[in-house]
Design a protein around this motif. Structure first.
Motif, PDB file in Angstrom:
ATOM      1  N   ALA A  30       0.829  -1.201   0.000  1.00  0.00           N
ATOM      2  CA  ALA A  30       0.000   0.000   0.000  1.00  0.00           C
ATOM      3  C   ALA A  30       0.869   1.260   0.000  1.00  0.00           C
ATOM      4  O   ALA A  30       0.566   2.242  -0.691  1.00  0.00           O
ATOM      5  CB  ALA A  30      -0.932  -0.013   1.213  1.00  0.00           C
ATOM      6  N   LEU A  31       1.951   1.229   0.781  1.00  0.00           N
ATOM      7  CA  LEU A  31       2.870   2.369   0.803  1.00  0.00           C
ATOM      8  C   LEU A  31       3.488   2.592  -0.568  1.00  0.00           C
ATOM      9  O   LEU A  31       3.602   3.737  -1.036  1.00  0.00           O
ATOM     10  CB  LEU A  31       3.975   2.125   1.827  1.00  0.00           C
ATOM     11  N   LEU A  32       3.869   1.524  -1.225  1.00  0.00           N
ATOM     12  CA  LEU A  32       4.494   1.649  -2.539  1.00  0.00           C
ATOM     13  C   LEU A  32       3.517   2.149  -3.593  1.00  0.00           C
ATOM     14  O   LEU A  32       3.911   2.855  -4.532  1.00  0.00           O
ATOM     15  CB  LEU A  32       5.088   0.303  -2.975  1.00  0.00           C
ATOM     16  N   ALA A  33       2.271   1.791  -3.439  1.00  0.00           N
ATOM     17  CA  ALA A  33       1.265   2.294  -4.380  1.00  0.00           C
ATOM     18  C   ALA A  33       1.162   3.815  -4.292  1.00  0.00           C
ATOM     19  O   ALA A  33       0.975   4.501  -5.302  1.00  0.00           O
ATOM     20  CB  ALA A  33      -0.090   1.649  -4.100  1.00  0.00           C
ATOM     21  N   ALA A  34       1.317   4.328  -3.063  1.00  0.00           N
ATOM     22  CA  ALA A  34       1.242   5.784  -2.874  1.00  0.00           C
ATOM     23  C   ALA A  34       2.578   6.459  -3.146  1.00  0.00           C
ATOM     24  O   ALA A  34       2.621   7.576  -3.683  1.00  0.00           O
ATOM     25  CB  ALA A  34       0.781   6.083  -1.441  1.00  0.00           C
ATOM     26  N   GLU A  35       3.665   5.791  -2.790  1.00  0.00           N
ATOM     27  CA  GLU A  35       5.009   6.371  -2.942  1.00  0.00           C
ATOM     28  C   GLU A  35       5.952   5.308  -3.513  1.00  0.00           C
ATOM     29  O   GLU A  35       6.624   4.612  -2.758  1.00  0.00           O
ATOM     30  CB  GLU A  35       5.543   6.862  -1.598  1.00  0.00           C
ATOM     31  N   ASP A  37       8.815   5.274  -4.711  1.00  0.00           N
ATOM     32  CA  ASP A  37      10.237   5.383  -4.396  1.00  0.00           C
ATOM     33  C   ASP A  37      10.491   5.524  -2.900  1.00  0.00           C
ATOM     34  O   ASP A  37      11.527   6.063  -2.487  1.00  0.00           O
ATOM     35  CB  ASP A  37      10.857   6.567  -5.147  1.00  0.00           C
ATOM     36  N   ASN A  38       9.570   5.024  -2.095  1.00  0.00           N
ATOM     37  CA  ASN A  38       9.766   5.108  -0.649  1.00  0.00           C
ATOM     38  C   ASN A  38      10.682   3.970  -0.195  1.00  0.00           C
ATOM     39  O   ASN A  38      10.323   2.796  -0.306  1.00  0.00           O
ATOM     40  CB  ASN A  38       8.420   5.007   0.070  1.00  0.00           C
ATOM     41  N   PRO A  39      11.869   4.244   0.312  1.00  0.00           N
ATOM     42  CA  PRO A  39      12.818   3.175   0.660  1.00  0.00           C
ATOM     43  C   PRO A  39      12.320   2.295   1.798  1.00  0.00           C
ATOM     44  O   PRO A  39      12.556   1.084   1.805  1.00  0.00           O
ATOM     45  CB  PRO A  39      14.087   3.937   1.047  1.00  0.00           C
ATOM     46  N   GLU A  40      11.629   2.897   2.765  1.00  0.00           N
ATOM     47  CA  GLU A  40      11.129   2.112   3.897  1.00  0.00           C
ATOM     48  C   GLU A  40      10.134   1.053   3.429  1.00  0.00           C
ATOM     49  O   GLU A  40      10.157  -0.100   3.899  1.00  0.00           O
ATOM     50  CB  GLU A  40      10.470   3.038   4.924  1.00  0.00           C
ATOM     51  N   ALA A  41       9.309   1.429   2.472  1.00  0.00           N
ATOM     52  CA  ALA A  41       8.327   0.478   1.950  1.00  0.00           C
ATOM     53  C   ALA A  41       9.030  -0.675   1.241  1.00  0.00           C
ATOM     54  O   ALA A  41       8.665  -1.839   1.402  1.00  0.00           O
ATOM     55  CB  ALA A  41       7.369   1.182   0.994  1.00  0.00           C
ATOM     56  N   HIS A  42      10.057  -0.363   0.456  1.00  0.00           N
ATOM     57  CA  HIS A  42      10.810  -1.421  -0.218  1.00  0.00           C
ATOM     58  C   HIS A  42      11.504  -2.328   0.799  1.00  0.00           C
ATOM     59  O   HIS A  42      11.544  -3.553   0.633  1.00  0.00           O
ATOM     60  CB  HIS A  42      11.838  -0.811  -1.176  1.00  0.00           C
ATOM     61  N   PHE A  43      12.052  -1.730   1.844  1.00  0.00           N
ATOM     62  CA  PHE A  43      12.733  -2.512   2.877  1.00  0.00           C
ATOM     63  C   PHE A  43      11.761  -3.461   3.579  1.00  0.00           C
ATOM     64  O   PHE A  43      12.031  -4.660   3.719  1.00  0.00           O
ATOM     65  CB  PHE A  43      13.378  -1.577   3.903  1.00  0.00           C
ATOM     66  N   LEU A  44      10.618  -2.934   4.013  1.00  0.00           N
ATOM     67  CA  LEU A  44       9.644  -3.759   4.712  1.00  0.00           C
ATOM     68  C   LEU A  44       9.108  -4.862   3.812  1.00  0.00           C
ATOM     69  O   LEU A  44       8.891  -5.993   4.245  1.00  0.00           O
ATOM     70  CB  LEU A  44       8.508  -2.887   5.234  1.00  0.00           C
ATOM     71  N   LEU A  45       8.917  -4.537   2.547  1.00  0.00           N
ATOM     72  CA  LEU A  45       8.480  -5.549   1.587  1.00  0.00           C
ATOM     73  C   LEU A  45       9.526  -6.660   1.483  1.00  0.00           C
ATOM     74  O   LEU A  45       9.200  -7.860   1.466  1.00  0.00           O
ATOM     75  CB  LEU A  45       8.239  -4.911   0.224  1.00  0.00           C
TER      76      LEU A  45
END
Length: 525
Positions: A30-35, A37-45
């Motif tokens: 969901a975070l990646l859908a909104a952002e 290039d959000n690094p935290e979202a990629h990390f958590l994924l």
């Protein structure tokens, strides 16, 4: 550009902390859908993917996070994932980068320590374990990792103090009790026998009972209660053996495949063979391999890389078999038809991240490489191979008395005396096979002869390895390099003869072993 953690990422972090990986995955998506290039979202994924078995997908996601925000936490966990897919070179490079921006949390520092330890750099690992314990002093996992590393580095008193602190936090911590028992020889005046007996009596988990049984047996042996020690060990091993679906036929099939594959292996192509001359120390475990490793690595032109999995993994990769075991008949037979030059080069690529100096020669002391002797001899034409031999009865007893990696199926034979005897008999037969197939290529070194004539046997050892004599090899016990095997305490002492013919103390109990070995043609004296 460094991107700060969005507020809604905290929910994903909380889900991750609870081990709810599905929720973490959904929230990261969901975070990646909104952002995007959000690094935290990629990390958590990436953490969610890897925690549910998707290691490759996890690596790709965390690599993206690092590209967006090269912070230490992301790099620490990326390095860990690289080791899981045996990309040790990438793991080492990622750790070096993480050192430039150290993570602030205890888990990431512990993770960095674990990766350094996996690469054999225990001195580097300790700094991170110390940091993790300082940040979270009540975390017993971090304290255990710190204590293990202190022991590897020879700082035994500090390791003992660290383990006592851990046991104070968790009196039932079986791993801590087991390691504590191994740090030194206990005495009648100072031991943990009573505490170990009480802790084991209260334990219900099978793994804990096994660890505590070994610890109790070791300390009973130390204080002179040899018969009670062996009885304790037989009970502990018997309890664990009954939980295993082990049949010696599984191991016999591997030995059969190694012998039958030699015809193809001897004729397999060796394109562009490497000119490197690593030294392989092989043999049954607990037969003096660590002692010989210390003697050789005391030479100024040699360093020990420890017990590498580089050869088994290089062979598995070349065989391209999809079986779950690294070594099985299918893999043996497929590897015998592979390009052996490529296996040699792949081995060296996997070994290099474990080297710490420019000594010129290195040792791989994984005992199980005795099953790869034919592959080593052909894939690395200049490699030197040393096989430790010890009295068969002492070898069986020492394997039975040592707790190897519990989760590894390769040591399932060691929980039963007759299974161990059967395994030894096939090892003995395989070494006779190599002796005939590769005359002069393997130096078979007797542990008993080395104990009786340290200098003479050491000179023979160095000559076989193509090394000039060095007096330092006689003072191996002063070698300050880390020791990451169960022999750590022993090899920090000068050579001693206490373990020679140890089996005779238990001759009555071991009589079925002796009869079995004699029946299959193994000389026990």
């Amino acid at each position: 550009m460094i991107v700060t953690r969005p507020a809604n990422a905290e929910a994903a972090r909380r889900a991750l902390a609870r081990g709810n990986f599905d929720t973490t995955f959904d929230q990261a998506e969901a975070l990646l859908a909104a952002e995007p290039d959000n690094p935290e979202a990629h990390f958590l994924l990436g953490i969610a993917e890897s925690s549910t078995g998707g290691i490759s997908a996890g690596i790709a996601a965390i690599e993206r996070a690092v590209a967006l925000d090269p912070q230490g936490e992301y790099r620490a966990h990326l390095a860990k994932l690289y080791t899981l897919v045996r990309r040790e070179g990438d793991a080492a490079a990622t750790l070096r980068a993480a050192e430039q921006a150290l993570p602030a949390d205890a888990l990431s520092r512990d993770t960095m320590g674990c990766v350094y330890a996996r690469l054999g750099d225990h001195a580097a690992a300790l700094a991170h374990f110390d940091a993790a314990v300082a940040l979270e002093p009540d975390n017993t996992e971090f304290r255990y990792n710190q204590a293990v590393t202190l022991n590897f580095l020879g700082r035994v008193g500090e390791a003992e103090a660290a383990l006592e602190a851990l046991v104070t936090l968790d009196p039932a911590a079986a791993r801590a009790h087991h390691l504590l028992a191994s740090l030194r020889k206990q005495t009648r005046e100072a031991n943990h026998v009573a505490r170990l007996g009480q802790t084991r009596a209260a334990a219900s988990d099978g793994r804990d009972r096994l660890l505590l049984g070994y610890a109790l047996a070791k300390e009973l042996e130390d204080i002179g209660e040899a018969d009670q020690a062996l009885d304790t060990l037989i009970a502990a091993n018997g309890e664990h053996r009954r939980s295993l679906p082990y049949d010696f036929a599984r191991d016999a099939a591997v030995f059969d495949a190694i012998e039958s594959a030699w015809g193809n292996l001897a004729q397999a192509p060796v394109t562009d063979p490497a000119s490197d001359a690593p030294i392989f120390i092989v043999g049954m475990p607990r037969t003096g391999t660590t002692l010989v490793d210390r003697i050789l690595s005391s030479h100024p032109d040699v360093e020990s890389a420890g017990e590498l999995q580089a050869m088994p993994l290089a062979v598995k990769q070349a065989a391209a078999t999809r079986s779950r075991m690294v070594l099985d008949p299918e893999t043996v037979l497929a590897a015998a038809r592979a390009d052996l030059g490529a296996i040699g080069r792949a081995y060296l690529d996997r070994a290099r991240p474990h080297l710490r100096s420019d000594a010129g020669r290195f040792i791989d002391k994984f005992p199980g490489n005795f099953q790869y002797v034919g592959l080593i001899a052909r894939a690395l034409p200049k490699a030197k191979i040393v096989c430790l031999r010890r009295n068969p009865m002492d070898t069986v007893l020492s394997n039975f008395r040592n707790l190897f990696a519990i989760s590894s199926r390769y040591y399932d034979y060691s929980y039963d005396l007759l299974d161990t005897a059967a395994y030894y008999a096939r090892f003995d037969r395989l070494m006779a096979f190599w002796r005939e197939a590769l005359p002069g290529r393997v130096l078979e070194l007797s542990y008993e002869s080395l104990v009786a004539d340290q200098e003479g046997e050491s000179r023979r050892l160095l000559a076989h390895c193509g090394l000039d004599w060095s007096d330092a090899c006689l003072s191996f016990h002063t070698n300050r390099a880390p020791v990451s095997t169960p022999s750590a305490a022993q090899v920090r002492r000068p050579i001693y003869a206490e373990s020679v013919a140890r089996w005779k103390r238990h001759a009555e109990v071991l009589e079925p072993v002796r009869q079995f070995l004699v029946a299959v043609g193994v000389a026990v004296e």
